[in-house]
Enzyme design. Structure first.
Site, PDB file in Angstrom:
ATOM      1  N   ARG A  55     -27.390 -26.135  46.272  1.00 13.39           N
ATOM      2  CA  ARG A  55     -28.630 -26.063  45.514  1.00 13.39           C
ATOM      3  C   ARG A  55     -29.742 -25.631  46.466  1.00 13.39           C
ATOM      4  O   ARG A  55     -29.537 -25.552  47.676  1.00 13.39           O
ATOM      5  CB  ARG A  55     -28.965 -27.408  44.857  1.00 13.39           C
ATOM      6  CG  ARG A  55     -28.637 -28.610  45.714  1.00 13.39           C
ATOM      7  CD  ARG A  55     -29.639 -29.702  45.625  1.00 13.39           C
ATOM      8  NE  ARG A  55     -30.980 -29.271  45.968  1.00 13.39           N
ATOM      9  CZ  ARG A  55     -31.425 -29.084  47.217  1.00 13.39           C
ATOM     10  NH1 ARG A  55     -30.628 -29.256  48.254  1.00 13.39           N
ATOM     11  NH2 ARG A  55     -32.669 -28.701  47.437  1.00 13.39           N
ATOM     12  N   GLY A  56     -30.910 -25.360  45.891  1.00 12.39           N
ATOM     13  CA  GLY A  56     -31.986 -24.750  46.660  1.00 12.39           C
ATOM     14  C   GLY A  56     -31.927 -23.249  46.437  1.00 12.39           C
ATOM     15  O   GLY A  56     -30.861 -22.632  46.589  1.00 12.39           O
ATOM     16  N   ALA A  57     -33.041 -22.655  46.063  1.00 10.66           N
ATOM     17  CA  ALA A  57     -33.037 -21.249  45.643  1.00 10.66           C
ATOM     18  C   ALA A  57     -32.405 -20.304  46.674  1.00 10.66           C
ATOM     19  O   ALA A  57     -31.514 -19.518  46.324  1.00 10.66           O
ATOM     20  CB  ALA A  57     -34.457 -20.811  45.300  1.00 10.66           C
ATOM     21  N   ARG A 105     -27.195 -20.596  36.889  1.00  9.46           N
ATOM     22  CA  ARG A 105     -28.463 -21.312  36.767  1.00  9.46           C
ATOM     23  C   ARG A 105     -29.567 -20.278  36.518  1.00  9.46           C
ATOM     24  O   ARG A 105     -29.577 -19.231  37.176  1.00  9.46           O
ATOM     25  CB  ARG A 105     -28.777 -22.135  38.020  1.00  9.46           C
ATOM     26  CG  ARG A 105     -27.753 -23.230  38.301  1.00  9.46           C
ATOM     27  CD  ARG A 105     -28.244 -24.215  39.343  1.00  9.46           C
ATOM     28  NE  ARG A 105     -29.303 -25.069  38.811  1.00  9.46           N
ATOM     29  CZ  ARG A 105     -30.028 -25.902  39.573  1.00  9.46           C
ATOM     30  NH1 ARG A 105     -29.822 -25.960  40.876  1.00  9.46           N
ATOM     31  NH2 ARG A 105     -30.964 -26.651  39.029  1.00  9.46           N
ATOM     32  N   GLN A 216     -32.917 -35.926  45.021  1.00 10.26           N
ATOM     33  CA  GLN A 216     -32.716 -35.030  46.168  1.00 10.26           C
ATOM     34  C   GLN A 216     -33.575 -35.424  47.353  1.00 10.26           C
ATOM     35  O   GLN A 216     -33.194 -35.222  48.503  1.00 10.26           O
ATOM     36  CB  GLN A 216     -33.008 -33.582  45.768  1.00 10.26           C
ATOM     37  CG  GLN A 216     -32.035 -32.982  44.769  1.00 10.26           C
ATOM     38  CD  GLN A 216     -32.553 -33.075  43.348  1.00 10.26           C
ATOM     39  OE1 GLN A 216     -33.269 -34.008  42.994  1.00 10.26           O
ATOM     40  NE2 GLN A 216     -32.198 -32.109  42.514  1.00 10.26           N
ATOM     41  N   ASP A 257     -38.724 -22.213  43.497  1.00 12.11           N
ATOM     42  CA  ASP A 257     -37.560 -21.506  42.969  1.00 12.11           C
ATOM     43  C   ASP A 257     -37.929 -20.153  42.384  1.00 12.11           C
ATOM     44  O   ASP A 257     -37.090 -19.269  42.296  1.00 12.11           O
ATOM     45  CB  ASP A 257     -36.865 -22.362  41.914  1.00 12.11           C
ATOM     46  CG  ASP A 257     -36.114 -23.523  42.537  1.00 12.11           C
ATOM     47  OD1 ASP A 257     -34.894 -23.382  42.721  1.00 12.11           O
ATOM     48  OD2 ASP A 257     -36.740 -24.543  42.866  1.00 12.11           O
ATOM     49  N   ASN A 267     -40.870 -25.011  40.450  1.00 10.56           N
ATOM     50  CA  ASN A 267     -40.176 -25.821  41.450  1.00 10.56           C
ATOM     51  C   ASN A 267     -39.610 -27.052  40.752  1.00 10.56           C
ATOM     52  O   ASN A 267     -39.797 -27.257  39.550  1.00 10.56           O
ATOM     53  CB  ASN A 267     -41.140 -26.205  42.584  1.00 10.56           C
ATOM     54  CG  ASN A 267     -40.405 -26.749  43.800  1.00 10.56           C
ATOM     55  OD1 ASN A 267     -39.438 -26.152  44.271  1.00 10.56           O
ATOM     56  ND2 ASN A 267     -40.839 -27.886  44.311  1.00 10.56           N
ATOM     57  N   LYS A 268     -38.937 -27.876  41.508  1.00 11.69           N
ATOM     58  CA  LYS A 268     -38.278 -29.057  40.953  1.00 11.69           C
ATOM     59  C   LYS A 268     -39.242 -29.886  40.110  1.00 11.69           C
ATOM     60  O   LYS A 268     -40.409 -30.042  40.453  1.00 11.69           O
ATOM     61  CB  LYS A 268     -37.710 -29.911  42.094  1.00 11.69           C
ATOM     62  CG  LYS A 268     -36.898 -31.113  41.657  1.00 11.69           C
ATOM     63  CD  LYS A 268     -35.742 -30.714  40.766  1.00 11.69           C
ATOM     64  CE  LYS A 268     -34.799 -29.743  41.437  1.00 11.69           C
ATOM     65  NZ  LYS A 268     -33.706 -29.285  40.548  1.00 11.69           N
TER      66      LYS A 268
END
Length: 369
Positions: A55-57, A105, A216, A257, A267-268
């Site tokens: 995960r993480g762009a 995603r 996270q 992201d 973003n998250k």
């Protein structure tokens, strides 16, 4: 395979040549265990992205690029025959892999940027290139994407440390979700700034919020910072307001992201709330992201597709039910912070401040192809 945390854990690696395989650190198992997953097929990579093993762009984009390499020999995906001898079939398999991975995603633009680069390589190959060479060429491109992100992380760290270093030694910094080596090909985006501050002797005091519902910040960011000897305090998401009120945090820095042409930041989930709180308390809110995270084709954050995830992540996190059976759940994975709440965006090309479309286009220019 290891079941104990290691400071030098490598999140993404490739073994072998064009017929090799991708190894990912399974982030769903941290911090209790360091477990690696070997991806031998496109579907393995798709599953790893979708279930957040990676995960993480930037990391998603890198993993997907390697996934396309697997696609050359994984022609059985989507019902095709393995493209062992047919150059056209090899190229078609790679493009099919790109299309399939793009469905994993929807929000992180780095995924689509990386896949477009891989499609570009396929488009440059002529009909006489043997399948094995198709795989080798795609692998070289995937490695180039990986290495470029590593260099971008280092540059973001340098520029960000110059910016946040003005708050002095021991400054309090609040961060959200995970933006370190686990989310990128290098030291990270927002965490790269913190690591650079630490290296420069500024010794920041970092507050990592849990980042519900998948934690996270608690599981990943706190672990990364502790491995690197950074002073970190874990807080609940709901503690951000009193933290700022009591002047414990002099700045907030997060990753992204997707960033639009005007500077709206996806973003998250929870990032938008932090930005609102930061403005209310006079605390500057910064974003750290490579230029590959910008989507200049989108003007407004309202046009960014927001992924919605399973209800179980909220009502039954980590396999333990915490809400009544049958309760309705809304679980967007991301939110959008308007540009006017962002004090500055740190890229590998410098700091964009104040944030405006003109400044963004001047900094980002043509995103490297």
């Amino acid at each position: 395979m290891s079941d104990t945390p290691e400071a030098n854990a490598t999140p993404i690696s490739w073994t072998g040549g064009g017929d090799g395989f991708l190894t990912l650190l399974d982030q769903t198992r941290l911090p209790e265990s360091v477990i690696y997953v070997n991806c031998q097929s496109v579907q393995d990579v798709w599953d790893a992205i979708q279930r957040l093993a990676v995960r993480g762009a930037p990391a998603i984009g890198i993993a997907a690029a390697y996934g396309v390499v697997l696609g050359v020999r994984d022609g059985a995906m989507l019902g095709a025959e393995p493209p062992a001898r047919d150059p056209a079939a090899a190229r078609e398999a790679a493009l099919a892999a790109c299309d399939h991975l793009a469905t994993s995603r929807p929000t992180a633009v780095n995924l689509f940027w990386a896949l477009d680069r891989m499609r570009g390589v396929v488009g440059e190959l002529d009909d006489e290139v043997p399948p094995a060479q198709v795989g080798k060429r795609l692998l070289a491109e995937a490695k180039a994407i990986h290495e470029a992100d590593r260099a971008q992380c280092a540059a973001i760290g340098r520029y960000g440390a110059e910016l946040l270093g003005e708050f002095g030694s021991g400054a309090g910094i609040l961060t959200h979700c995970n933006t370190g080596m686990l989310a990128t090909g290098g030291d990270g985006t927002a965490l790269a700034v913190i690591f650079a501050l630490q290296k420069a002797g500024k010794n920041p005091k970092v507050y990592a919020d849990e980042t519900r519902p998948l934690l996270q910040g608690a599981r990943l960011t706190a672990w990364e910072l502790m491995q690197r000897g950074v002073d970190v305090t874990l807080v609940c998401d709901s503690m951000a307001a009193p933290l700022m009120r009591d002047q414990k945090a002099q700045a907030v820095i997060v990753g992204a992201d997707r960033i639009t042409a005007r500077g709206d930041v996806a973003n998250k989930i929870g990032t938008y709330g932090l930005a609102v709180l930061a403005q209310a308390h006079g605390v500057p809110f910064y974003v750290a992201a490579p230029t590959t995270t910008f989507d200049l084709s989108i003007e407004s954050g309202a046009d960014i597709p927001i992924e919605e995830r399973a209800a179980e992540e909220v009502a039954e996190p980590f396999g333990r039910r915490t809400a009544p059976e049958g309760v309705a759940v809304w679980n967007p994975a991301f939110d959008v912070t308007p540009a006017e709440l962002v004090a500055g965006i740190v890229t590998e090309r410098g700091v964009i401040s104040p944030v405006s479309e003109e400044a963004i286009r001047a900094n980002v220019g043509a995103v490297p192809a």
